[in-house]
Design a protein around this motif. Structure first.
Motif, short mmCIF file in Angstrom:
data_model
loop_
_atom_site.label_atom_id
_atom_site.label_comp_id
_atom_site.label_asym_id
_atom_site.label_seq_id
_atom_site.Cartn_x
_atom_site.Cartn_y
_atom_site.Cartn_z
N TYR A 51 44.20 46.08 43.68
CA TYR A 51 45.03 44.88 43.85
C TYR A 51 46.47 45.16 43.46
O TYR A 51 47.42 44.74 44.13
CB TYR A 51 44.47 43.73 43.02
CG TYR A 51 45.27 42.45 43.15
CD1 TYR A 51 45.03 41.57 44.20
CD2 TYR A 51 46.27 42.13 42.24
CE1 TYR A 51 45.76 40.41 44.33
CE2 TYR A 51 47.01 40.97 42.36
CZ TYR A 51 46.75 40.12 43.41
OH TYR A 51 47.48 38.97 43.55
N HIS A 52 46.66 45.88 42.37
CA HIS A 52 48.03 46.17 41.93
C HIS A 52 48.75 47.10 42.90
O HIS A 52 49.98 47.11 42.96
CB HIS A 52 48.03 46.76 40.52
CG HIS A 52 47.89 45.73 39.45
ND1 HIS A 52 46.73 45.50 38.77
CD2 HIS A 52 48.78 44.83 38.97
CE1 HIS A 52 46.90 44.53 37.91
NE2 HIS A 52 48.14 44.09 38.01
N MET A 53 47.99 47.89 43.63
CA MET A 53 48.61 48.77 44.62
C MET A 53 48.91 48.05 45.93
O MET A 53 49.84 48.41 46.65
CB MET A 53 47.72 49.98 44.88
CG MET A 53 47.64 50.97 43.72
SD MET A 53 46.58 52.39 44.09
CE MET A 53 47.56 53.21 45.38
N THR A 54 48.11 47.04 46.26
CA THR A 54 48.26 46.35 47.55
C THR A 54 48.90 44.98 47.44
O THR A 54 49.50 44.50 48.40
CB THR A 54 46.90 46.18 48.23
OG1 THR A 54 46.05 45.34 47.41
CG2 THR A 54 46.21 47.52 48.46
N SER A 55 48.76 44.32 46.29
CA SER A 55 49.21 42.94 46.10
C SER A 55 48.64 42.01 47.17
O SER A 55 49.29 41.07 47.61
CB SER A 55 50.75 42.85 46.10
OG SER A 55 51.28 43.34 44.90
N ASN A 56 47.40 42.28 47.56
CA ASN A 56 46.75 41.45 48.58
C ASN A 56 45.27 41.35 48.23
O ASN A 56 44.57 42.35 48.19
CB ASN A 56 46.95 42.07 49.96
CG ASN A 56 46.41 41.19 51.07
OD1 ASN A 56 45.21 41.02 51.21
ND2 ASN A 56 47.32 40.63 51.86
N ARG A 57 44.82 40.13 47.97
CA ARG A 57 43.44 39.93 47.52
C ARG A 57 42.42 40.34 48.57
O ARG A 57 41.44 41.03 48.27
CB ARG A 57 43.22 38.45 47.14
CG ARG A 57 43.96 38.01 45.90
CD ARG A 57 43.51 36.64 45.43
NE ARG A 57 43.75 35.61 46.44
CZ ARG A 57 44.90 34.93 46.55
NH1 ARG A 57 45.91 35.23 45.73
NH2 ARG A 57 45.04 34.00 47.45
N GLU A 58 42.64 39.93 49.82
CA GLU A 58 41.68 40.26 50.87
C GLU A 58 41.58 41.76 51.09
O GLU A 58 40.48 42.31 51.22
CB GLU A 58 42.06 39.56 52.18
CG GLU A 58 41.87 38.05 52.14
CD GLU A 58 42.15 37.41 53.50
OE1 GLU A 58 42.41 38.16 54.46
OE2 GLU A 58 42.10 36.17 53.57
#
Length: 204
Positions: A51-58
């Motif tokens: 999540y911290h790498m993508t900043s996207n939950r899905e």
């Protein structure tokens, strides 16, 4: 997970002590309950990392499923040169970096499409924000800016920041996960921190 028996006889001799070795051996023999125990043990930490790498939950949830699926399929290749924890973090990191590169090739990421920060995810809700709404607003604003700044880093720099500053892993373990030297880890962190400081100057 498909019920595919993986013979433990195919595994390489152990080279280090691993607290998960019993679960690994049972999972190799087709014990899905043992692998489910590994999934439960590391799901939240891996989700946090992705999540911290993508900043996207899905994206994080989808990647997490793919990461564990690949780990299960690749158990016979796990040679015990690192702990299972380090090994699966390496899989997670590489798959997430590949995902980010593929996403970047399709289209430049718009900051408007990035989640508003970890405060919006139920897994990481700050309960103190409920008691102090003003503090909660400040935290959300800072977290949103931090997530936006993280997305402006290169994949290499974002990865070391996520592993060191957020996950709390030591330089040596990060080096093992990324297959680079500890000196390269320190160098990437140095430049990543300088970049983040310039991006977040108004909040420091």
């Amino acid at each position: 997970m498909s019920s595919i028996a993986i013979s433990s006889s195919m595994s390489a001799p152990r080279t280090i002590d691993d607290p998960d070795q019993n679960l690994i051996d049972r999972a190799r023999d087709g014990d899905l309950a043992a692998f489910d125990d590994l999934v439960r043990k590391y799901s939240q930490r891996l989700y946090s990392h992705v999540y911290h790498m993508t900043s996207n939950r899905e994206d994080a949830y989808d990647l997490l499923q793919d990461i564990f699926a690949k780990a299960y399929r690749s158990l016979r290749k796990f040679q015990g040169k690192s702990t299972f924890y380090t090994w699966i973090y390496s899989i997670a990191t590489n798959m997430t970096i590949n995902h980010l590169k593929k996403k970047k090739r399709k289209a430049a990421m718009s900051l408007d499409d990035i989640d508003n920060g970890i405060a919006n995810d139920v897994v990481f809700t700050d309960t103190s924000a409920t008691a102090n709404p003003r503090r909660g607003t400040t935290i959300k604003e800072i977290q949103k800016k931090l997530n936006e700044a993280m997305q402006l880093l290169s994949e290499d720099h974002r990865t070391v920041v996520a592993l060191f500053d957020i996950e709390g892993l030591p330089h040596a373990e990060i080096a093992q996960i990324l297959n680079i030297s500890p000196g390269t880890v320190r160098s990437r962190l140095h430049y990543a921190h300088k970049h983040l400081q310039s991006l977040l100057a108004d909040y420091l």
